[in-house]
Motif scaffolding. Structure first.
Motif: not given
Lengths: 146, 195
Positions: A52-53, A56-57, A60, A83-89
């Protein structure tokens, strides 16, 4: 007053970006993140699925959109960028051979606590027009950088 | 097995520990992820950018948090949504502890969901001292702990960070290792459970 300088960017869409998923990208990413499940490492691409991660690839590639804000003088010093925050759905698995399209959109841009916040929405679809994931990113530009 | 009915609010998932982070690993991650920002791989540039040396990629740390949740659920569910804020820097030498706690469970349109509070702690080893072990005296001498506390402020820790101590007994010696702990990530996640 200074807010209006930013408001016009809210809702701005960038031309779609593409990312072609390969087995090698998935395997090398799984190794680099020490995520050593057989389904992330299989030498046979047809059995391979991305962790799932891996989002990020392909995400970017959307960072190029920051160039627009540099060109326009909104961001003056990129070294002040955090980079303050990241959300993945997550909606669908990603596999080798997938041709992903990233739609980068400015969700919000505002100044708070003397820092500039830049929020992007990046819905991602595959070659069949199915939603794969949606990424929301918050960049923070520290004082002196905007 | 993770089951919706048995899961209670307040339950904390098994801690998921990675590390210590190494510079080689950051170079490998930079290549594999396509994130070429040199503050993660080049000491000089990192220092020029006002950091005290290279820091780990926030998205690498987030990847560990995702693994923690995915490995906990296994085949019993799916991670649907994860939303994080990067709050602290992770550096080479740090251990990274990914953690999550159930805050709410609910059913919607016939599906079972669990909301998690998630966070990550960067644990920095600061100093290790050995002293002779005598069964009736296993605490370090008071002056010694003051010195080590100062060591915690060699520029690696900020105000408000905790120091934890781990004591290991080995033969006739006792080893006290002091660690700095800070939250590098905080956030929320949503998981769907099948059973």
């Amino acid at each position: 007053m200074s807010e209006s300088k930013y408001e016009k960017y809210i809702g701005m869409k960038f031309p779609p970006l593409t990312f072609e998923v390969t087995g090698d990208r998935i395997r090398s990413y799984a190794r680099a993140t020490d995520d050593l499940k057989p389904e992330f490492l299989d030498e046979d691409d047809s059995k391979l699925v991305a962790p799932l991660s891996f989002t990020s690839v392909y995400w970017i590639t959307s960072v190029v959109s920051l160039g627009k804000f540099k060109e326009e003088g909104i961001i003056k010093d990129v070294s002040k960028l955090l980079h303050g925050g990241q959300r993945y759905e997550f909606f669908r698995p990603v596999r080798p051979g997938d041709k992903l399209r990233l739609h980068v959109e400015v969700k919000d841009i505002y100044v708070k606590n003397n820092m500039l916040f830049l929020v992007y929405d990046v819905p991602v679809e595959n070659q069949n027009g199915e939603m794969v994931s949606k990424v929301t990113t918050t960049f923070i530009i520290r004082p002196g950088g905007f | 097995m993770v089951s919706f009915d048995e899961l209670e609010e307040g339950y904390e998932i098994p801690p998921y520990i990675k590390g210590p982070i190494t510079r080689e690993q950051l170079v490998e991650y930079a290549k594999a992820s396509g994130d070429g920002n040199p503050i993660h791989t080049n000491e000089e540039i990192a220092v020029m950018a006002g950091l005290k040396g290279v820091i780990a990629h926030g998205l690498l740390d987030m990847a560990y948090l995702i693994q923690a949740i995915v490995n906990w659920i296994g085949e019993d569910g799916e991670l649907k949504d994860i939303d994080v804020q990067f709050r602290g820097m992770v550096r080479p030498g740090d251990m990274v502890h990914s953690k999550a706690r159930v805050v709410k469970k609910y059913e919607r349109e016939g599906k079972k969901f669990v909301d998690l509070e998630i966070w990550q702690e960067a644990v920095t080893p600061i100093a290790t001292i050995s002293s002779s072990y005598t069964p009736d005296k296993i605490e370090p001498p008071p002056d010694c702990s003051v010195k080590l506390y100062e060591a915690a402020y060699r520029g690696w820790l900020k105000d408000g960070q905790n120091v934890i101590v781990e004591r290991k007994k080995e033969e006739n010696k006792i080893e006290h290792t002091f660690y700095g702990v800070q939250r590098s990530i905080i956030g929320t996640a949503k998981v769907e459970l099948f059973k």
